[in-house]
Design an enzyme around this catalytic site. Structure first.
Site, mmCIF file in Angstrom:
data_model
loop_
_atom_site.group_PDB
_atom_site.id
_atom_site.type_symbol
_atom_site.label_atom_id
_atom_site.label_comp_id
_atom_site.label_asym_id
_atom_site.label_seq_id
_atom_site.Cartn_x
_atom_site.Cartn_y
_atom_site.Cartn_z
ATOM 1 N N GLY A 140 0.848 -1.079 -0.253
ATOM 2 C CA GLY A 140 -0.323 -0.076 -0.070
ATOM 3 C C GLY A 140 0.666 0.926 0.175
ATOM 4 N N GLN A 189 2.806 9.874 1.391
ATOM 5 C CA GLN A 189 4.082 9.125 1.505
ATOM 6 C C GLN A 189 4.427 9.489 0.361
ATOM 7 O OE1 GLN A 189 2.087 5.288 2.650
ATOM 8 N NE2 GLN A 189 4.434 5.071 2.678
ATOM 9 N N CYS A 241 5.933 -0.127 6.966
ATOM 10 C CA CYS A 241 5.437 1.346 6.745
ATOM 11 C C CYS A 241 7.413 1.949 5.059
ATOM 12 C CB CYS A 241 5.403 2.847 7.771
ATOM 13 S SG CYS A 241 5.155 3.869 6.803
ATOM 14 N N LEU A 242 6.893 2.022 3.996
ATOM 15 C CA LEU A 242 7.685 2.117 3.168
ATOM 16 C C LEU A 242 7.989 3.347 3.179
ATOM 17 C CD1 LEU A 242 5.928 0.679 -0.749
ATOM 18 C CD2 LEU A 242 7.283 -0.434 1.029
ATOM 19 N N HIS A 263 -2.264 7.329 7.500
ATOM 20 C CA HIS A 263 -1.628 8.394 6.267
ATOM 21 C C HIS A 263 -1.641 9.333 6.261
ATOM 22 C CE1 HIS A 263 3.048 6.476 6.466
ATOM 23 N NE2 HIS A 263 2.053 5.168 5.695
ATOM 24 N N HIS A 292 -3.937 1.309 7.741
ATOM 25 C CA HIS A 292 -2.154 1.739 7.496
ATOM 26 C C HIS A 292 -2.550 3.053 7.261
ATOM 27 C CE1 HIS A 292 1.858 1.308 7.612
ATOM 28 N NE2 HIS A 292 1.487 2.466 6.971
ATOM 29 N N GLU A 293 -3.214 2.647 5.665
ATOM 30 C CA GLU A 293 -3.259 3.683 4.761
ATOM 31 C C GLU A 293 -3.802 5.214 4.635
ATOM 32 O OE1 GLU A 293 -0.879 3.450 2.420
ATOM 33 O OE2 GLU A 293 -0.285 1.934 3.199
HETATM 34 ZN ZN ZN Z 1 2.853 3.039 5.511
#
Ligand code: ZN
Length: 193
Positions: free
Chosen positions: A43, A48, A90-91, A136, A132-133
């Site tokens: 995701g 991000q 997390c990226l 963000h 999670h997204e």
């Molecule tokens: Zn993340």
């Protein structure tokens, strides 16, 4: 476009609802999927990639052929049920993992890129990714949702991110807060008014 790392200020920004989809936004989504696959994620949220928009992409298989590419615009989560603990990463905080407790099942309302309404009850990995997204987009990171004891451990790892961020600021590869905020409001004026 690149995936920004903690503690980039856009990660703490509350994204705004999208009111128009144009070719530029479709291009953004395409690039977000590419970056997500490159980073082997499932995701990726607009915050991000330094964009202030209520938009995220998901593919729980992290594979354009095998999995299903989903785009969620202006998501709203309701009807949380149950509770499930699992490890998250997390990226934007690459290499940091910790256990997070979240509702096991949720209802998601959103729009896709073509303006079709999404209204689904989801569970499992998809539910986890969506939560999670969506976090963000509110400026919330998974590290805000972990236990105090794992946060102590994670804080040590976050110090390296802070040092790296500071040095990237000093060399000018990350602009100052004012420049970042000015850019975000220009994008908002284009897609959110
Ligand atoms: Zn993340």
């Amino acid at each position: 476009m690149e995936i920004v790392q903690y503690p980039h200020p856009t990660l703490r920004y509350k994204s705004k609802p999208i009111t128009r989809v144009d070719r530029g936004l479709r291009e953004i989504v395409k690039n977000m999927f590419s970056l997500m696959y490159e980073a082997k994620g499932i995701g990726l949220a607009a915050n991000q990639v330094d964009l202030p928009l209520q938009l995220f992409v998901v593919n729980t298989k992290s594979d354009p052929v095998e999995g299903e590419e989903r785009v969620f615009i202006n998501p709203v989560i309701t009807k949380p049920k149950g509770s499930h603990e699992a490890e998250e990463g997390c990226l934007s905080i690459i290499g940091v993992n910790a256990m997070v407790v979240r509702p096991e099942q949720i209802h998601i309302s959103a729009y896709d890129l073509d303006g079709n309404e999404i209204s689904e009850t989801v569970d499992g990995l998809l539910a986890k990714a969506i939560q999670h997204e969506t976090d963000h987009l509110e400026g919330v990171l998974f590290i805000d949702r972990i236990s105090e004891s794992s946060r102590k451990q994670v804080d040590i790892e976050l110090e390296d991110f802070e040092i790296d961020f500071k040095s990237r600021r000093e060399t000018g590869s990350i602009p100052d807060d004012q420049t970042i905020m000015k850019r975000l409001s220009e994008i908002e004026a284009k897609y959110c008014s």
